[in-house]
Structures are given as structure tokens and as C-alpha cells.
Motif scaffolding. Sequence first.
Motif, PDB file in Angstrom:
ATOM      1  N   ARG A 178     -25.082 111.912  81.248  1.00 40.60           N
ATOM      2  CA  ARG A 178     -26.059 112.772  80.590  1.00 40.60           C
ATOM      3  C   ARG A 178     -26.768 113.676  81.595  1.00 40.60           C
ATOM      4  N   LEU A 179     -26.895 113.239  82.846  1.00 38.16           N
ATOM      5  CA  LEU A 179     -27.547 114.075  83.849  1.00 38.16           C
ATOM      6  C   LEU A 179     -26.784 115.384  84.040  1.00 38.16           C
ATOM      7  N   ARG A 180     -25.483 115.318  83.961  1.00 37.77           N
ATOM      8  CA  ARG A 180     -24.693 116.546  84.052  1.00 37.77           C
ATOM      9  C   ARG A 180     -25.050 117.494  82.909  1.00 37.77           C
ATOM     10  N   ASP A 181     -25.313 116.917  81.725  1.00 32.80           N
ATOM     11  CA  ASP A 181     -25.641 117.744  80.566  1.00 32.80           C
ATOM     12  C   ASP A 181     -26.995 118.434  80.711  1.00 32.80           C
ATOM     13  N   THR A 182     -27.930 117.815  81.449  1.00 32.16           N
ATOM     14  CA  THR A 182     -29.255 118.412  81.620  1.00 32.16           C
ATOM     15  C   THR A 182     -29.278 119.476  82.718  1.00 32.16           C
ATOM     16  N   PHE A 183     -28.235 119.515  83.546  1.00 28.48           N
ATOM     17  CA  PHE A 183     -28.239 120.416  84.694  1.00 28.48           C
ATOM     18  C   PHE A 183     -28.438 121.884  84.325  1.00 28.48           C
ATOM     19  N   PRO A 184     -27.750 122.431  83.311  1.00 28.71           N
ATOM     20  CA  PRO A 184     -27.966 123.855  82.992  1.00 28.71           C
ATOM     21  C   PRO A 184     -29.416 124.182  82.659  1.00 28.71           C
ATOM     22  N   ALA A 185     -30.105 123.261  81.965  1.00 29.63           N
ATOM     23  CA  ALA A 185     -31.511 123.511  81.630  1.00 29.63           C
ATOM     24  C   ALA A 185     -32.386 123.482  82.881  1.00 29.63           C
ATOM     25  N   ILE A 186     -32.113 122.555  83.794  1.00 33.90           N
ATOM     26  CA  ILE A 186     -32.869 122.495  85.050  1.00 33.90           C
ATOM     27  C   ILE A 186     -32.662 123.780  85.840  1.00 33.90           C
ATOM     28  N   LYS A 187     -31.412 124.218  85.934  1.00 35.22           N
ATOM     29  CA  LYS A 187     -31.110 125.428  86.692  1.00 35.22           C
ATOM     30  C   LYS A 187     -31.747 126.662  86.047  1.00 35.22           C
ATOM     31  N   ALA A 188     -31.757 126.712  84.718  1.00 37.34           N
ATOM     32  CA  ALA A 188     -32.393 127.842  84.028  1.00 37.34           C
ATOM     33  C   ALA A 188     -33.890 127.874  84.313  1.00 37.34           C
ATOM     34  N   ALA A 189     -34.532 126.698  84.357  1.00 37.01           N
ATOM     35  CA  ALA A 189     -35.955 126.636  84.694  1.00 37.01           C
ATOM     36  C   ALA A 189     -36.185 127.101  86.123  1.00 37.01           C
ATOM     37  N   GLY A 190     -35.276 126.750  87.032  1.00 31.43           N
ATOM     38  CA  GLY A 190     -35.390 127.223  88.410  1.00 31.43           C
ATOM     39  C   GLY A 190     -35.231 128.725  88.518  1.00 31.43           C
ATOM     40  N   ASP A 191     -34.273 129.280  87.793  1.00 38.88           N
ATOM     41  CA  ASP A 191     -34.098 130.742  87.784  1.00 38.88           C
ATOM     42  C   ASP A 191     -35.370 131.430  87.290  1.00 38.88           C
ATOM     43  N   ALA A 192     -35.986 130.852  86.247  1.00 41.71           N
ATOM     44  CA  ALA A 192     -37.212 131.437  85.713  1.00 41.71           C
ATOM     45  C   ALA A 192     -38.346 131.357  86.730  1.00 41.71           C
ATOM     46  N   ALA A 193     -38.406 130.241  87.480  1.00 38.92           N
ATOM     47  CA  ALA A 193     -39.445 130.096  88.503  1.00 38.92           C
ATOM     48  C   ALA A 193     -39.267 131.133  89.609  1.00 38.92           C
ATOM     49  N   VAL A 194     -38.025 131.360  90.024  1.00 38.80           N
ATOM     50  CA  VAL A 194     -37.755 132.374  91.043  1.00 38.80           C
ATOM     51  C   VAL A 194     -38.214 133.750  90.555  1.00 38.80           C
ATOM     52  N   ALA A 195     -37.950 134.057  89.301  1.00 40.43           N
ATOM     53  CA  ALA A 195     -38.357 135.353  88.751  1.00 40.43           C
ATOM     54  C   ALA A 195     -39.873 135.478  88.676  1.00 40.43           C
ATOM     55  N   ARG A 196     -40.559 134.397  88.301  1.00 39.85           N
ATOM     56  CA  ARG A 196     -42.026 134.456  88.208  1.00 39.85           C
ATOM     57  C   ARG A 196     -42.680 134.651  89.563  1.00 39.85           C
ATOM     58  N   LEU A 197     -42.048 134.134  90.629  1.00 42.87           N
ATOM     59  CA  LEU A 197     -42.643 134.251  91.959  1.00 42.87           C
ATOM     60  C   LEU A 197     -42.450 135.629  92.578  1.00 42.87           C
ATOM     61  N   ALA A 198     -41.521 136.414  92.060  1.00 39.99           N
ATOM     62  CA  ALA A 198     -41.195 137.699  92.692  1.00 39.99           C
ATOM     63  C   ALA A 198     -42.420 138.588  92.920  1.00 39.99           C
ATOM     64  N   PRO A 199     -43.267 138.806  91.921  1.00 43.50           N
ATOM     65  CA  PRO A 199     -44.434 139.671  92.176  1.00 43.50           C
ATOM     66  C   PRO A 199     -45.502 139.003  93.039  1.00 43.50           C
ATOM     67  N   LEU A 200     -45.390 137.703  93.273  1.00 43.62           N
ATOM     68  CA  LEU A 200     -46.376 136.997  94.092  1.00 43.62           C
ATOM     69  C   LEU A 200     -45.960 136.925  95.559  1.00 43.62           C
ATOM     70  N   ALA A 201     -44.733 137.326  95.870  1.00 43.86           N
ATOM     71  CA  ALA A 201     -44.194 137.177  97.219  1.00 43.86           C
ATOM     72  C   ALA A 201     -44.547 138.392  98.076  1.00 43.86           C
ATOM     73  N   ASP A 202     -45.852 138.599  98.264  1.00 46.26           N
ATOM     74  CA  ASP A 202     -46.317 139.752  99.038  1.00 46.26           C
ATOM     75  C   ASP A 202     -47.068 139.339 100.297  1.00 46.26           C
ATOM     76  N   GLY A 203     -46.957 138.058 100.672  1.00 44.92           N
ATOM     77  CA  GLY A 203     -47.622 137.583 101.876  1.00 44.92           C
ATOM     78  C   GLY A 203     -49.078 137.240 101.698  1.00 44.92           C
ATOM     79  N   THR A 204     -49.595 137.354 100.487  1.00 46.58           N
ATOM     80  CA  THR A 204     -50.983 137.000 100.208  1.00 46.58           C
ATOM     81  C   THR A 204     -51.119 135.484 100.068  1.00 46.58           C
ATOM     82  N   ALA A 205     -52.210 134.931 100.568  1.00 40.24           N
ATOM     83  CA  ALA A 205     -52.445 133.497 100.420  1.00 40.24           C
ATOM     84  C   ALA A 205     -52.638 133.153  98.949  1.00 40.24           C
ATOM     85  N   ARG A 206     -51.879 132.159  98.463  1.00 41.83           N
ATOM     86  CA  ARG A 206     -51.944 131.777  97.058  1.00 41.83           C
ATOM     87  C   ARG A 206     -51.887 130.267  96.919  1.00 41.83           C
ATOM     88  N   ASP A 207     -52.557 129.767  95.891  1.00 45.53           N
ATOM     89  CA  ASP A 207     -52.453 128.365  95.540  1.00 45.53           C
ATOM     90  C   ASP A 207     -51.163 128.193  94.741  1.00 45.53           C
TER      91      ASP A 207
END
Length: 456
Positions: free
Chosen positions: A110-139
Motif C-alpha cells: 500500500r505504501l507504493r500506492d500512496t507514493f504519487p500523492a506524497i510526491k504531488a504534495a512535495g511538488d506543490a510545496a516546491v511551487a509554494r516556496l518559489a516566491p519565498l526564495a529571495d534570501g529573506t529570513a523566514r519562519d
Amino acid sequence: MIPAKPPARPDRVSLWRYLRLFRADILSAQPAKLYRAWMAEFRTPFFRSYMINDPDLIARVLKDRPDDFPKSDRIGAGLRPLLGESVFLTNGDLWKQQRRIIDPAFAGGRLRDTFPAIKAAGDAAVARLAPLADGTARDIEPETSHAAADVIFRTLFSVPIENLIAAQVFDAFRAYQRTQPILNLAAFIPGPRWMPRFFRRDTRAAARTIRALITEMTARRLAQIEAGTAPDDLATKIMTTADPDTGLTFDVPQMVDQVAIFFLAGHETSAAALAWTLYLLAMHPDWQDRVAAEARTWDGSFSGLSTLKVTRDVFRESLRLYPPVPMMVRQTVKPEIFRDRNVTPGAQVVLSPWHLHRHTRIWDDPDAFDPARWQTENGKTGQRTAYIPFSAGPRVCTGAGFAMIEGAVLLAQLLSAYRFDLVPDRAPMPVAHLTVRTAQGMWLRIEHRQSRSISC
């Protein structure tokens, strides 16, 4: 450099002082001697408590005779308004029945079956961080919390965190944790289940909100299952799995209890682990570069996860230094002997991954971040006998394998895209309530890795 570690209290303090320290942070309420003691006894007017770091005693409690050391309700009482009769709080036959229904959903296949959803969440996280990756200190804690919550909702209910109800549950959980201390009256004064627990009004309100939202999602899924239109995700698997001994399945109220703990354990612990790992990698840029280089060779497939060896060791080391759940409490049901000391029934048995993972008699250089230790004899021995970030034995976290995959995937995705750097004078301070978090946030600078490379 030594990673952040809370100061220890003096060896001797009054019970009142200890209670105040414990309520604020259970880690800094403990004396330094626990990092080398095999066992320590703590007495109150109401009960006796024994913290055990002896690997043989830990094996007895968690692996050899777990039925003789059920979970204590002293901590569980504080979570019951939210978690009800979830698998996290139950004991005995009810717990065993719940695990027989839940465990198949997290089996290897079943872990193999959950992998696409985990990876999709990671892709979304990478996209959300894009405008924050300007070297400014952030929590970054809000970002790791968002990513972990997204993983839970995608794998459990096949919806992203942007789904309206999912977002409402996420916001309600944050409100709950701001109002719920790890201790209430029941943690120190024994009494029946009906004894008043004196929860704050906003704590009860947040719990009711969360459970109402989860009930709505669960009822919708049950309707989809009956109509034959339900997606093949974790919620469907759990709700359609019958106990092989009784033939019973979870009804909606029972499923709500389980979803609440899946979210609390799967989201909160994963968010904390990811934040601490990024901090450690910012502190050690050489290891960060090794993870990034390894991540860029990963083909993005489930089978390719076996190539992320450095990433796994880094995540494993982060869980050693900052175990998301710092302490677990069991209770004796009959007379015991711990290290030649008589222990009476009803005594509390505290297992502290935080202290065990930093024990000076077990680990070489225990406070240092050293992912290479897992390839040494000392590290391999410690992993077998003194490494319990997910507990151990029959009550080991059913999602342990899931968590390790999630950690490796999210780290690989984030580190291949971004670089994380420390912020001077903003070092995090660990505090422990439900999980090991920070007192004032996890402040880092984020930059696009490609632009950073070009500028250098």
C-alpha cells in the motif's frame, strides 16, 4: 557546532516548580543527569514515575511484555476531547481490534500506492516556496506544516490542502495546539474517567470544530463507498477493511477518532521532523549539498527511492536528535523489578526518545549531527537497541514506513530546488508540548539553488 538543545533544570527543585517547568516545556524541566542515567525515579504525592533509558528495560516494556505496560491515561486524558477512542489512546482488546483494521492500509504494497500523492504534495510545496526564495529570513515552520498537512489529505482523502474542508481542519488543528497543554489536572491526580478535566473553553471548541469537519469528510466518503465511486486511498482502505476476527468495520464515529490521530500524528510529527531536518542541513551545508546532489540523480519513481541513501541517513539522524514525540508514558499493572528496585502496580513508566537518543553511554558524540554514524558499528548498535522515534514492538507507529518515505521524498524535492541557510541570531530553541517544536519559530533563508549556483 552543536545543534540547539534546551537547557536542563537544576537537579533538585520543588514539586510546584517542576510542575510549572513541565507545563511550559517538558524537556527543560528535566535534569542533565538523565542523559547518562539508566533509570530515574520521580515521586509525587499521587504516584511514582520511573524514566527508563536501560535498553533491556525498554525492550521489556515495549517488545517483550507490552500487555503488562499499557498506555497511561495521564497524558491521554488531555487529548481525549479531540482523539476520542482512537488507536493512540486505547489499550487491550479494543486497541488490538483497531490495529487489525488499520495496519493493512499501511502494509508494504500500500505504501507504493500512496507514493504519487506524497510526491504531488512535495511538488506543490516546491511551487509554494518559489516566491519565498529571495534570501529573506523566514519562519519555515508554517511551510513545513502546510506540506505535511497536504500529504495527509492527499493520501487519506485524495484532496489537496487547498480543498475547503481540508484547509478548515488544518486551521482548527493549529488553534487546538495553541490552547492544549500536554498536562492537565488528570496528569497528576488519579481519578475516574468522569472526573472533570478542566479544559479551556477554546480547547473544547477547537476539538468540536475539528471533529465536526472530519465527520463531514468521513460521511461523504462512506456515501461514495456505498455508491461505488470512492477513490482507492487510505480512507477507503481503512473504512472497507473488516476485522478478520469479528467481521466488524469502523462506523463513522470510530473512523472520526482514527482520522483525528492520523492527522495529529501524521501531520504534526512530520512537520516538526521536516523543519528540524532543514535546520540541521542549513547548519551543515556540506551535508545539504550531498543531499541536493543525490536528489538530482533520483528518477522520481518509487523504486528509485532506494538510491536516496544519504537523504535517508540525514532524516534518520534528524529523528535521533529531534524525535517528534519526546516522551511516551506506560503504566504498570502488576509488581515489577526495575534494576533491583521494586515497582508497584499503577506506577508510571516514562520512555524518553529525547534522552535515549542523546544518551552519553550509548552514542558516540550524542549531541552532534553526524549522518555518517548510521554506517558505523556504534550507530548500528544504537539503532537496534536505543532508537525509538516511532516507538517499538507491537505498538510501533503503524505509519513509520510511510513517514520515512514521506521524509525522504519531501527532502529530495525541496533540496533539489532550494538552498536553506541559517539566520544569524535567530537560532531555534526546542520546546516540547505535543511534539518537539520551536519556541519562536524556525528562521532560515531560502534561495533558488540554480540561481545560487550561477552567482557563485
